[in-house]
Enzyme design. Structure first.
Site, PDB file in Angstrom:
ATOM      1  N   ARG A   1       0.847  -1.211   0.000  1.00  9.78           N
ATOM      2  CA  ARG A   1       0.000   0.000   0.000  1.00  9.78           C
ATOM      3  C   ARG A   1       0.881   1.260   0.000  1.00  9.78           C
ATOM      4  NH1 ARG A   1      -0.502   4.669   2.676  1.00  9.78           N
ATOM      5  NH2 ARG A   1      -0.062   3.587   4.618  1.00  9.78           N
ATOM      6  N   ASP A   2       1.527   1.559   1.117  1.00  5.51           N
ATOM      7  CA  ASP A   2       2.317   2.795   1.197  1.00  5.51           C
ATOM      8  C   ASP A   2       3.468   2.733   0.187  1.00  5.51           C
ATOM      9  OD1 ASP A   2       2.985   5.294   2.163  1.00  5.51           O
ATOM     10  OD2 ASP A   2       3.342   4.665   4.220  1.00  5.51           O
TER      11      ASP A   2
ATOM     12  N   HIS B   1       5.402   4.738  12.663  1.00  2.45           N
ATOM     13  CA  HIS B   1       5.364   4.678  11.190  1.00  2.45           C
ATOM     14  C   HIS B   1       6.366   5.717  10.691  1.00  2.45           C
ATOM     15  CE1 HIS B   1       2.969   4.232   7.307  1.00  2.45           C
ATOM     16  NE2 HIS B   1       3.578   5.381   7.078  1.00  2.45           N
TER      17      HIS B   1
ATOM     18  N   HIS C   1       8.948   7.206   7.987  1.00  4.09           N
ATOM     19  CA  HIS C   1       9.523   7.267   6.640  1.00  4.09           C
ATOM     20  C   HIS C   1      11.007   7.587   6.817  1.00  4.09           C
ATOM     21  CE1 HIS C   1       6.031   6.880   3.898  1.00  4.09           C
ATOM     22  NE2 HIS C   1       5.388   7.069   5.046  1.00  4.09           N
TER      23      HIS C   1
ATOM     24  N   CYS D   1       4.511   9.315  -0.002  1.00  7.84           N
ATOM     25  CA  CYS D   1       3.087   9.661  -0.004  1.00  7.84           C
ATOM     26  C   CYS D   1       2.835  10.650  -1.140  1.00  7.84           C
ATOM     27  CB  CYS D   1       2.697  10.279   1.335  1.00  7.84           C
ATOM     28  SG  CYS D   1       0.987  10.849   1.366  1.00  7.84           S
TER      29      CYS D   1
ATOM     30  N   ASN E   1       9.035   4.250   3.294  1.00  9.94           N
ATOM     31  CA  ASN E   1       9.025   3.856   4.706  1.00  9.94           C
ATOM     32  C   ASN E   1      10.369   3.240   5.029  1.00  9.94           C
ATOM     33  OD1 ASN E   1       6.116   3.197   3.539  1.00  9.94           O
ATOM     34  ND2 ASN E   1       5.924   3.705   5.703  1.00  9.94           N
TER      35      ASN E   1
END
Ligand code: HMG
Ligand code: MG
Length: 301
Positions: free
Chosen positions: A15-16, A207, A209, A240, A249
């Site tokens: 996803r990310d 979370h 990055h 993002c 990430n």
């Protein structure tokens, strides 16, 4: 502070990691990535996002991806759902875990999900209620917990207040996003101190990055405060679409290496993870974006 015996790594690569990929990634490749990550021992794999295809075209095949996965026992496959429309589509495709995503910064909230922070909480409320009625587990993401790409520094008090609102809504875990990766350990610790005054630390996830290469330092800092859930992305994929300059990430391989060195169990087979990292990087025609992935892949060939 004694370190935990084990940590939970939430793999967000599909996803990310992929959401910002400029070239279309085949649905079959996405599904294969999720399968490989499951075989490497990841127990939570964020599979896709049920968001507007105009906003994030790479996630436009979310229903096909989610319904195409062969679920492994003991593995969960959460998905992002920004509103009821996304929630309903996710449920129809078989979602059993979802995440809503808000921000501690007004400007980022507007850019990312087209509403204010207060409006986002009201938008999430029916999603969380519907999920809980269906026995669906809900995670809440909070972006810009350190800095916002549009507003600069965000105060720990603002982060704590917004995180508390997500938690009170019924999110079972709050994932705190250093969206642009500018955090350094002492700042991150101050932010966690503020948030953990309202939310038990075992309900928080980090979370990070890795834009400035600080993610591992930040993870080590907050691990010592009692945080034991970390989001990571195989090969360090990602960024993002609404956070200019944000790179991926923290790489899952790098987190596993850190935990292995500390004697903390992750349940992940590092060799299989490194193979998956090399495989997806090859599919995307780019070098492996993880130091550990690179080192171990070279030493294996
Ligand atoms: P909006 O414009 O306010 O929505 O966007 P709307 O309800 O007015 O609808 C506008 C159009 O979108 C309509 O289509 C809807 O049908 C459609 P049209 O009539 O124009 O053809 N639509 C949808 N389509 C599919 N699925 C849906 C959906 N909802 C509406 N669920 C909205 C609001 C939230 C929908 C939009 O802004 C959006 O989808 N944003 C996605 C943003 C995103 O995915 N960002 C990346 C993930 S967040 C992140 O990466 C940060 C994180 O990793 C943590 C960190 O690092 O900080 C989590
Ligand atoms: Mg992110």
């Amino acid at each position: 502070m004694t370190l935990p015996a084990s940590v939970h790594i939430v793999e967000v690569g599909p996803r990310d990691g992929l959401q910002n990929e400029p070239n279309w990634v085949d649905t079959a490749t996405k599904i294969s990535l999720i399968q490989r990550l499951g075989q490497a021992g990841l127990k939570t794999i964020e599979a896709t996002a049920f968001v507007s295809p105009k906003r994030v075209p790479q996630m436009s095949d979310s229903s096909v991806v989610l319904s195409g996965i062969t679920r492994l026992p003991g593995v969960t496959y959460p998905v992002l759902t920004p509103n009821l429309k996304g929630f309903e589509a996710a449920r129809a495709a078989g979602a059993r875990e979802i995440a809503v995503f808000g921000a501690a910064s007004e400007s980022f909230s507007q850019k990312n999900i087209q509403c204010s922070v207060a409006e986002s909480i009201e938008r999430f409320r029916p999603v969380v209620d519907a999920a809980r009625q269906d026995g669906v587990v809900v995670r809440g993401y909070l972006s810009c917990v350190i800095d916002c790409p549009y507003e600069g520094a965000i105060s720990p008090a603002k982060v704590a207040d917004t995180a508390r609102q997500l938690f009170e809504l019924g999110c079972e875990e709050i994932s705190l996003g250093d969206t642009i990766g500018t955090g350094t350990p002492e700042r991150v610790k101050r932010m966690i101190e503020a948030v953990s005054a309202h939310i038990p630390i075992n309900r928080l996830a980090g979370h990070f990055h890795d834009t400035y290469g600080m993610a591992i330092a930040n993870i080590y800092a907050v691990l010592q405060m009692g945080i034991a859930t970390f989001d990571a992305s195989v090969a360090g994929l990602g960024g993002c679409p609404y956070a200019p300059g944000a790179s991926g990430n923290v790489a899952t391989e790098d987190v596993v290496w850190l935990m292995n060195g500390l004697g903390i169990d992750t349940g992940i087979d590092l060799a299989k993870l490194v193979e998956t990292s090399a495989w997806i990087s090859h599919q995307l025609k780019r070098p492996v974006g993880s130091k550990v992935g690179k080192a171990l892949h070279h030493s294996a060939v």
